[in-house]
Design a protein around this motif. Structure first.
Motif, PDB file in Angstrom:
ATOM      1  N   LEU A 170      19.365  93.289  28.811  1.00  0.00           N
ATOM      2  CA  LEU A 170      20.374  94.496  28.583  1.00  0.00           C
ATOM      3  C   LEU A 170      20.899  95.452  29.426  1.00  0.00           C
ATOM      4  CD1 LEU A 170      21.172  96.340  26.082  1.00  0.00           C
ATOM      5  CD2 LEU A 170      19.196  97.538  26.165  1.00  0.00           C
ATOM      6  N   TYR A 171      20.130  95.608  30.555  1.00  0.00           N
ATOM      7  CA  TYR A 171      20.664  96.559  31.571  1.00  0.00           C
ATOM      8  C   TYR A 171      21.926  96.162  32.048  1.00  0.00           C
ATOM      9  CZ  TYR A 171      15.842  98.039  31.385  1.00  0.00           C
ATOM     10  OH  TYR A 171      14.508  98.318  30.763  1.00  0.00           O
ATOM     11  N   LYS A 172      22.019  94.753  32.421  1.00  0.00           N
ATOM     12  CA  LYS A 172      23.429  94.263  33.060  1.00  0.00           C
ATOM     13  C   LYS A 172      24.571  93.717  31.875  1.00  0.00           C
ATOM     14  CE  LYS A 172      20.842  92.001  36.739  1.00  0.00           C
ATOM     15  NZ  LYS A 172      20.469  90.645  37.361  1.00  0.00           N
ATOM     16  N   LYS A 173      24.157  94.113  30.570  1.00  0.00           N
ATOM     17  CA  LYS A 173      25.115  93.841  29.673  1.00  0.00           C
ATOM     18  C   LYS A 173      25.944  95.114  29.319  1.00  0.00           C
ATOM     19  CE  LYS A 173      24.043  89.748  28.449  1.00  0.00           C
ATOM     20  NZ  LYS A 173      23.467  89.445  27.307  1.00  0.00           N
ATOM     21  N   ILE A 174      25.556  96.371  29.745  1.00  0.00           N
ATOM     22  CA  ILE A 174      26.163  97.661  29.644  1.00  0.00           C
ATOM     23  C   ILE A 174      27.393  97.589  30.854  1.00  0.00           C
ATOM     24  CG2 ILE A 174      26.155  99.950  29.499  1.00  0.00           C
ATOM     25  CD1 ILE A 174      23.320  99.824  28.938  1.00  0.00           C
ATOM     26  N   GLN A 175      28.569  97.039  30.376  1.00  0.00           N
ATOM     27  CA  GLN A 175      29.544  96.734  31.178  1.00  0.00           C
ATOM     28  C   GLN A 175      30.994  97.602  31.105  1.00  0.00           C
ATOM     29  OE1 GLN A 175      29.806  94.757  33.785  1.00  0.00           O
ATOM     30  NE2 GLN A 175      27.409  94.275  33.544  1.00  0.00           N
ATOM     31  N   ILE A 202      10.883  96.388  22.937  1.00  0.00           N
ATOM     32  CA  ILE A 202      11.361  95.209  23.433  1.00  0.00           C
ATOM     33  C   ILE A 202      12.269  94.904  22.214  1.00  0.00           C
ATOM     34  CG2 ILE A 202      11.248  92.834  23.812  1.00  0.00           C
ATOM     35  CD1 ILE A 202       8.374  93.619  25.124  1.00  0.00           C
ATOM     36  N   GLY A 203      11.896  95.141  20.841  1.00  0.00           N
ATOM     37  CA  GLY A 203      12.859  94.915  19.828  1.00  0.00           C
ATOM     38  C   GLY A 203      13.858  95.543  19.871  1.00  0.00           C
ATOM     39  N   LEU A 204      13.703  96.978  20.076  1.00  0.00           N
ATOM     40  CA  LEU A 204      14.841  97.776  20.054  1.00  0.00           C
ATOM     41  C   LEU A 204      15.816  97.432  21.085  1.00  0.00           C
ATOM     42  CD1 LEU A 204      16.329 100.661  19.648  1.00  0.00           C
ATOM     43  CD2 LEU A 204      14.590 101.610  21.049  1.00  0.00           C
ATOM     44  N   TRP A 205      15.508  96.965  22.275  1.00  0.00           N
ATOM     45  CA  TRP A 205      16.316  96.507  23.495  1.00  0.00           C
ATOM     46  C   TRP A 205      17.050  95.445  22.960  1.00  0.00           C
ATOM     47  CZ3 TRP A 205      15.826 100.901  24.882  1.00  0.00           C
ATOM     48  CH2 TRP A 205      15.754 101.527  26.001  1.00  0.00           C
ATOM     49  N   ASP A 206      16.463  94.554  22.393  1.00  0.00           N
ATOM     50  CA  ASP A 206      17.095  93.204  21.709  1.00  0.00           C
ATOM     51  C   ASP A 206      18.066  93.588  20.805  1.00  0.00           C
ATOM     52  OD1 ASP A 206      15.269  91.477  23.327  1.00  0.00           O
ATOM     53  OD2 ASP A 206      13.991  91.167  21.431  1.00  0.00           O
ATOM     54  N   ALA A 207      17.844  94.592  20.069  1.00  0.00           N
ATOM     55  CA  ALA A 207      18.843  94.907  18.874  1.00  0.00           C
ATOM     56  C   ALA A 207      20.057  95.568  19.540  1.00  0.00           C
ATOM     57  CB  ALA A 207      18.082  96.051  18.094  1.00  0.00           C
ATOM     58  N   ILE A 208      20.021  96.239  20.586  1.00  0.00           N
ATOM     59  CA  ILE A 208      21.037  96.947  21.140  1.00  0.00           C
ATOM     60  C   ILE A 208      21.875  95.881  21.939  1.00  0.00           C
ATOM     61  CG2 ILE A 208      21.600  98.428  22.998  1.00  0.00           C
ATOM     62  CD1 ILE A 208      19.165 100.187  22.648  1.00  0.00           C
ATOM     63  N   GLU A 209      21.009  94.778  22.627  1.00  0.00           N
ATOM     64  CA  GLU A 209      21.827  93.697  23.340  1.00  0.00           C
ATOM     65  C   GLU A 209      22.675  92.905  22.222  1.00  0.00           C
ATOM     66  OE1 GLU A 209      20.700  90.338  26.758  1.00  0.00           O
ATOM     67  OE2 GLU A 209      19.216  91.033  25.361  1.00  0.00           O
ATOM     68  N   GLU A 210      21.983  92.655  21.157  1.00  0.00           N
ATOM     69  CA  GLU A 210      22.680  91.773  20.070  1.00  0.00           C
ATOM     70  C   GLU A 210      24.083  92.516  19.589  1.00  0.00           C
ATOM     71  OE1 GLU A 210      21.778  91.365  15.452  1.00  0.00           O
ATOM     72  OE2 GLU A 210      20.194  90.736  16.799  1.00  0.00           O
ATOM     73  N   GLN A 211      24.114  93.851  19.510  1.00  0.00           N
ATOM     74  CA  GLN A 211      24.990  94.562  19.170  1.00  0.00           C
ATOM     75  C   GLN A 211      26.238  94.656  20.189  1.00  0.00           C
ATOM     76  OE1 GLN A 211      24.545  98.352  17.215  1.00  0.00           O
ATOM     77  NE2 GLN A 211      22.688  97.441  16.220  1.00  0.00           N
ATOM     78  N   ILE A 212      26.054  94.583  21.506  1.00  0.00           N
ATOM     79  CA  ILE A 212      26.885  94.503  22.613  1.00  0.00           C
ATOM     80  C   ILE A 212      27.470  93.058  22.650  1.00  0.00           C
ATOM     81  CG2 ILE A 212      26.961  94.754  25.100  1.00  0.00           C
ATOM     82  CD1 ILE A 212      25.007  96.894  25.153  1.00  0.00           C
ATOM     83  N   ASN A 213      26.530  92.182  22.451  1.00  0.00           N
ATOM     84  CA  ASN A 213      27.236  90.791  22.570  1.00  0.00           C
ATOM     85  C   ASN A 213      27.899  90.754  21.450  1.00  0.00           C
ATOM     86  OD1 ASN A 213      25.431  90.049  24.692  1.00  0.00           O
ATOM     87  ND2 ASN A 213      23.790  89.166  23.517  1.00  0.00           N
ATOM     88  N   GLN A 214      27.765  91.155  20.054  1.00  0.00           N
ATOM     89  CA  GLN A 214      28.600  90.721  19.036  1.00  0.00           C
ATOM     90  C   GLN A 214      30.024  91.575  19.394  1.00  0.00           C
ATOM     91  OE1 GLN A 214      26.243  92.503  15.821  1.00  0.00           O
ATOM     92  NE2 GLN A 214      25.402  90.194  15.551  1.00  0.00           N
ATOM     93  N   SER A 215      29.874  92.615  19.784  1.00  0.00           N
ATOM     94  CA  SER A 215      31.058  93.334  20.319  1.00  0.00           C
ATOM     95  C   SER A 215      32.033  92.775  21.308  1.00  0.00           C
ATOM     96  CB  SER A 215      30.638  94.955  20.994  1.00  0.00           C
ATOM     97  OG  SER A 215      31.863  95.740  21.108  1.00  0.00           O
ATOM     98  N   GLN A 216      31.405  92.293  22.131  1.00  0.00           N
ATOM     99  CA  GLN A 216      32.069  91.675  23.431  1.00  0.00           C
ATOM    100  C   GLN A 216      32.938  90.293  22.728  1.00  0.00           C
ATOM    101  OE1 GLN A 216      28.633  91.166  26.147  1.00  0.00           O
ATOM    102  NE2 GLN A 216      29.344  93.118  26.998  1.00  0.00           N
ATOM    103  N   LEU A 217      32.159  89.666  21.702  1.00  0.00           N
ATOM    104  CA  LEU A 217      32.691  88.283  21.208  1.00  0.00           C
ATOM    105  C   LEU A 217      34.205  88.845  20.306  1.00  0.00           C
ATOM    106  CD1 LEU A 217      29.614  86.479  19.919  1.00  0.00           C
ATOM    107  CD2 LEU A 217      31.370  85.800  21.537  1.00  0.00           C
TER     108      LEU A 217
END
Length: 261
Positions: free
Chosen positions: A22-27, A243-258
């Motif tokens: 997640l940390y590296k996904k915050i671009q 960890i589940g919270l971090w996964d959820a945030i990463e999932e939303q960032i990934n969807q937004s980037q798509l």
């Protein structure tokens, strides 16, 4: 069993959190907004863990009676003082939740969803129904459900475990990682209130609240092996929910980037 044993047992979960992608996904600022708009629920429910501990470990009712352990009384009241009435960047008194909300507003993140959710909690007078009826990501619902289940079960050592090993002990390390990305990726954006909030947590939790919370765990459990086993179980669950919270945030960032690519 002791604090070191618990730390050894939960190290695998801590490693997953500290090395989370997640940390590296915050671009971008948009990615940052996704993070803040979801993480704010953890900032809020942390305060409920804290106040549950204060209710259990000090006297907050009248008539007043001295609770059994003045050392624990001192520890929890010191933490409450800073978390509920700390100094802001411009010298006002606010809780850390209120500071976080102001920091979100300052950088353009939406606070309407958390405000609406808290309004529902207040009107329904039942946090579990409010969580269930919300549009939150399932992982965030599970995160909140776990917090308030531990609180409702009412065991001080278990509340302290969720508070200490699931939150206070990790915050300095996690927020340091996030801050590095902020400073690299957003040099032209005014994130002064947000950076102050993170740095304040690093300062308080690493130097004061973390060691205080560890001492509180030791005081509460003593030589009771059953309590230490419960501490281990609750701590692992708390970290897995994080960890589940971090996964959820990463999932939303990934969807937004798509969507924007």
């Amino acid at each position: 069993m002791n604090i070191q044993t618990i730390n050894d047992k939960i190290q695998p979960q801590k490693d997953i959190l500290l090395q989370h992608s997640l940390y590296k996904k915050i671009q971008t600022i948009g990615d940052l907004h996704h993070f803040l708009e979801n993480h704010v629920y953890a900032v809020w429910d942390f305060m409920s863990l804290l106040k549950a501990l204060q209710s259990k470990l000090t006297c907050t009712t009248t008539p007043w009676f001295a609770t059994s352990n003045p050392e624990i009384r001192y520890l929890i009241n010191e933490i409450v003082l800073a978390e509920e009435t700390d100094l802001t960047l411009d010298g006002r008194r606010q809780s850390h939740y209120e500071m976080y909300i102001e920091a979100m507003d300052a950088c353009g993140a939406k606070t309407s969803e958390i405000t609406r959710f808290l309004s529902e909690v207040h009107s329904l007078q039942n946090v579990f129904i409010a969580i269930k009826q919300s549009n939150l990501h399932p992982n965030i619902k599970a995160f909140l459900d776990f917090t308030f289940t531990v609180i409702n079960e009412g065991k001080p050592h278990n509340i302290a475990a969720a508070f200490t090993f699931g939150r206070e002990d990790l915050i300095p390390l996690m927020f340091t990682e996030i801050l590095k990305n902020f400073q690299i990726n957003f040099p032209a954006t005014d994130l002064s209130k947000l950076i102050y909030y993170f740095e304040r947590h690093i300062e308080l939790d690493a130097d004061e609240h973390g060691p205080m919370a560890m001492q509180m765990i030791t005081e509460l459990c003593g030589t009771d092996s059953n309590k230490w086993k419960e501490i281990e179980s609750i701590s692992i669950q708390a970290l897995e929910k994080r960890i589940g919270l971090w996964d959820a945030i990463e999932e939303q960032i990934n969807q937004s980037q798509l969507v924007t690519s």
